[in-house]
Scaffold this motif. Structure first.
Motif, PDB file in Angstrom:
ATOM      1  N   GLY A 156      -1.621   0.483  -3.247  1.00 59.19           N
ATOM      2  CA  GLY A 156      -2.976   0.000  -3.049  1.00 59.19           C
ATOM      3  C   GLY A 156      -3.499   0.066  -1.635  1.00 59.19           C
ATOM      4  O   GLY A 156      -4.508  -0.588  -1.312  1.00 59.19           O
ATOM      5  N   ALA A 157      -2.881   0.868  -0.757  1.00 59.49           N
ATOM      6  CA  ALA A 157      -3.359   0.980   0.621  1.00 59.49           C
ATOM      7  C   ALA A 157      -4.737   1.628   0.664  1.00 59.49           C
ATOM      8  O   ALA A 157      -4.998   2.608  -0.041  1.00 59.49           O
ATOM      9  N   SER A 158      -5.605   1.094   1.518  1.00 56.63           N
ATOM     10  CA  SER A 158      -6.913   1.711   1.763  1.00 56.63           C
ATOM     11  C   SER A 158      -6.804   2.821   2.797  1.00 56.63           C
ATOM     12  O   SER A 158      -7.580   3.780   2.762  1.00 56.63           O
ATOM     13  N   GLN A 159      -5.878   2.666   3.731  1.00 51.82           N
ATOM     14  CA  GLN A 159      -5.620   3.638   4.783  1.00 51.82           C
ATOM     15  C   GLN A 159      -4.142   3.522   5.134  1.00 51.82           C
ATOM     16  O   GLN A 159      -3.469   2.609   4.689  1.00 51.82           O
ATOM     17  N   ILE A 160      -3.645   4.450   5.931  1.00 50.12           N
ATOM     18  CA  ILE A 160      -2.226   4.499   6.269  1.00 50.12           C
ATOM     19  C   ILE A 160      -2.045   4.149   7.742  1.00 50.12           C
ATOM     20  O   ILE A 160      -2.809   4.590   8.598  1.00 50.12           O
ATOM     21  N   LYS A 161      -0.998   3.378   8.014  1.00 45.51           N
ATOM     22  CA  LYS A 161      -0.669   2.994   9.394  1.00 45.51           C
ATOM     23  C   LYS A 161       0.672   3.609   9.785  1.00 45.51           C
ATOM     24  O   LYS A 161       1.702   3.338   9.171  1.00 45.51           O
ATOM     25  N   LEU A 162       0.653   4.455  10.817  1.00 46.82           N
ATOM     26  CA  LEU A 162       1.862   5.000  11.420  1.00 46.82           C
ATOM     27  C   LEU A 162       2.051   4.393  12.800  1.00 46.82           C
ATOM     28  O   LEU A 162       1.072   4.090  13.490  1.00 46.82           O
ATOM     29  N   THR A 163       3.301   4.263  13.233  1.00 47.14           N
ATOM     30  CA  THR A 163       3.565   3.828  14.605  1.00 47.14           C
ATOM     31  C   THR A 163       4.105   5.024  15.388  1.00 47.14           C
ATOM     32  O   THR A 163       5.141   5.585  15.053  1.00 47.14           O
ATOM     33  N   ARG A 211       2.894   8.116   0.431  1.00 44.52           N
ATOM     34  CA  ARG A 211       2.516   8.056  -0.981  1.00 44.52           C
ATOM     35  C   ARG A 211       2.900   6.725  -1.612  1.00 44.52           C
ATOM     36  O   ARG A 211       2.209   6.220  -2.501  1.00 44.52           O
ATOM     37  N   GLU A 212       3.987   6.131  -1.137  1.00 40.96           N
ATOM     38  CA  GLU A 212       4.383   4.808  -1.622  1.00 40.96           C
ATOM     39  C   GLU A 212       3.313   3.766  -1.298  1.00 40.96           C
ATOM     40  O   GLU A 212       2.943   2.944  -2.157  1.00 40.96           O
ATOM     41  N   GLN A 213       2.794   3.798  -0.068  1.00 45.70           N
ATOM     42  CA  GLN A 213       1.770   2.805   0.318  1.00 45.70           C
ATOM     43  C   GLN A 213       0.482   3.033  -0.480  1.00 45.70           C
ATOM     44  O   GLN A 213      -0.172   2.069  -0.900  1.00 45.70           O
TER      45      GLN A 213
END
Length: 417
Positions: free
Chosen positions: A186-193, A180-182
Motif C-alpha cells: 500500500g505504499a504511495s511512494q518509495i523511500k530509499l536511503t 514491489r513489496e512496499q
C-alpha cells in the motif's frame, strides 16, 4: 456546514478574502463567497460564526515517521507489535489536533493505519505511506546489530524489518523485490536511503549508498507502478547520483553545495527539507551527536540556494524515536518563517507540500479533491486561527491555544468557539 464571517487564506495566493462564508457539503468545500450563503439550522445546516478570524487549509508535513514519532528505540526493539501500533494511532490523533490534516510518512508500517483512519475508525491525518525504508546492508536504515549475520549470508531479518519499519536489500533483484513489496502493501511512494544519517549507527554522512544500477532499478519499479522514489541523502555526490537515476524527491540535502542545488532546480527535482535545530534530536553518543551538528549547520545556506535557483521545496520534520519531542512538529513549522516570508511558509505548509504528494499519481487515494487549498471542490480540511499567521507565524507553534476550529473532510475535529 457554513463557516461564516472568516478571513480566508486559500493556500495559493498571498492575499486573503475578507468577510467570507465557506460552504461545506459532505467532505468537500462547495463555495467560498463574499456574499452571505443561504442556509440555517432548521434545514440541518451547521453554522459556525468565525468572528472575522483567519481560516486556512489544514497543515501538512512532507516527512513524518508516525510510528517513529510514537515509539522510542527500546519499544521498537522489545515492545509487542500491538503496543507499537496503539502508540502510533494515538500519535496520529495528536498530530491531527496540532492541525496537520495530511502527512507523507517516510518509513513505517502506516498503510493499515491509513486505512483505519480513512474509514473513520480512528481519527488522524490523511497519510501518504512509504511503508518500510529500503536500505543496503550497513546503510542508514540497517538497524541490525553489528554482530548479526546479514540476511544475504543466511542471517535473519532485524527486528525493525519484522515490524516493517525498514527493509534491507542488496543487489538489483532484491531491491526490485523490496520496492514491489512496499507497493503491494500500500505504499504511495518509495523511500530509499542513499547516504549516512545522524540516527543510524554504522554509516558516516559522506558514504554513498546503493549503486546507480540499484537506484535505477528502484526508480523503474516505482515508475511502472505510476509513482516515484524519494531518497534520504545529504551530500552533493549522493544527490547527484539520485538525480541521475531518476529520483524525484531529495529528502534532507543539508550538506549540498550550490552547484548541486542548481542541479536540482535544472532537473525539476523536489527538495524535501527540514529546518533542523540541534535540539530537535538528542543523541547520547558523541558520534551521532556530531553528525547531527554538521547536518544542522547546512540548513540556512541550502535554503538560500534553493530560492536562488527556483527549486521546488517541501517542508517536513523527520522527528524520530523520541515521542516526548513529537509536539516540536508545530515549532518546526513556525521555524520555517526564519527562512521564508510568512506567506511563503504558509503556502509551502499547505498547497506546496500537496504538489509533491500528487507525484504519487494513481497511488494517491485522495485524488477526489484538492489538498492544501480552500477552494471549490477541495477537501474540507481547514483550521480557524485566533490571530493572523501571515503577520505572526509563531501562532502555529501553539495549536492548543491558537487553533479554535479544526475540520478534516468536513468533520469537526476541534471547536472551542
Amino acid at each position: 456546514m457554513i463557516i461564516r464571517n472568516v478571513r480566508v487564506f486559500d493556500g495559493l495566493s498571498g492575499k486573503t478574502i475578507d468577510n467570507a462564508d465557506v460552504l461545506v457539503e459532505g467532505t468537500h468545500v462547495i463555495a467560498v463567497s463574499t456574499s452571505p450563503i443561504a442556509g440555517d439550522s432548521s434545514d440541518g445546516v451547521v453554522e459556525i460564526n468565525g468572528n472575522g478570524k483567519f481560516l486556512m487549509p489544514g497543515l501538512s508535513d512532507a516527512h513524518v515517521h508516525l510510528m517513529g514519532n510514537a515509539n522510542n528505540m527500546m519499544e521498537f526493539l522489545q515492545a509487542p507489535t500491538g503496543t507499537l501500533y496503539g502508540n502510533t494511532i494515538a500519535e496520529a490523533k495528536r498530530m491531527l489536533l496540532r492541525g496537520f490534516t495530511t502527512v507523507r510518512d517516510m518509513g513505517g508500517d502506516t498503510a493499515p493505519i491509513k486505512s483505519l483512519i480513512d474509514r473513520g475508525t480512528f481519527e488522524g491525518p490523511r497519510i501518504f505511506p512509504s511503508q518500510a525504508m529500503i536500505s543496503q546492508t550497513s546503510g542508514h536504515a540497517d538497524f541490525a546489530f553489528v554482530y548479526d549475520t546479514p540476511e544475504e549470508f543466511g542471517g535473519k531479518p532485524s527486528r525493525t524489518e519484522d515490524i516493517h519499519f525498514t527493509r534491507v536489500a542488496d543487489g538489483v533483484p532484491r531491491v526490485l523485490a523490496a520496492v514491489r513489496e512496499q507497493l503491494r502493501q500500500g505504499a504511495s511512494q518509495i523511500k530509499l536511503t542513499l547516504g549516512g544519517g545522524a540516527a543510524s549507527m554504522y554509516d558516516p554522512l559522506n558514504t554513498l549508498q546503493y549503486t546507480p544500477e540499484e537506484i535505477r532499478a528502484a526508480v523503474q519499479a516505482a515508475t511502472d507502478y505510476g509513482t516515484y522514489v524519494a531518497t534520504h541523502v545529504y551530500t552533493p555526490e549522493g544527490i547527484a547520483r539520485a538525480i541521475e537515476a531518476g529520483v524525484k524527491s531529495i529528502e534532507h540535502g543539508h550538506l549540498s553545495d550550490e552547484a548541486t542545488v542548481k542541479l536540482m532546480g535544472d532537473n525539476g527535482t523536489w527538495l524535501s527539507m527540514q529546518p533542523f535545530a540541534e535540539d530537535d534530536h538528542h543523541y547520547p553518543d558523541p558520534v551521532r551527536s556530531a553528525k547531527n551538528t554538521e547536518i544542522c549547520k547546512g540548513t540556512e545556506e541550502v535554503y538560500e540556494w534553493a530560492k536562488k535557483y527556483g527549486v521546488k521545496t517541501a517542508w517536513g520534520t523527520d522527528l524520530l524515536l523520541e515521542p516526548q519531542s513529537a509536539a516540536r512538529q508545530s515549532v518546526m513549522a513556525a521555524r520555517l518563517g526564519e527562512f521564508y516570508s510568512n506567506v511563503e511558509a504558509l503556502k509551502m505548509l499547505t498547497s506546496g507540500n500537496a504538489q509533491l504528494f500528487e507525484l504519487a499519481g494513481e497511488r494517491n487515494t485522495y485524488r477526489g479533491g484538492k489538498l492544501g487549498v480552500i477552494a471549490e471542490g477541495s477537501w474540507a480540511d481547514m483550521i480557524l486561527v485566533d490571530g493572523d499567521p501571515t503577520a505572526d507565524l509563531s501562532l502555529i507553534a501553539d495549536p492548543d491555544t491558537n487553533f479554535n476550529l479544526i475540520v478534516k473532510g468536513g468533520q469537526i475535529i476541534k471547536n472551542t468557539l
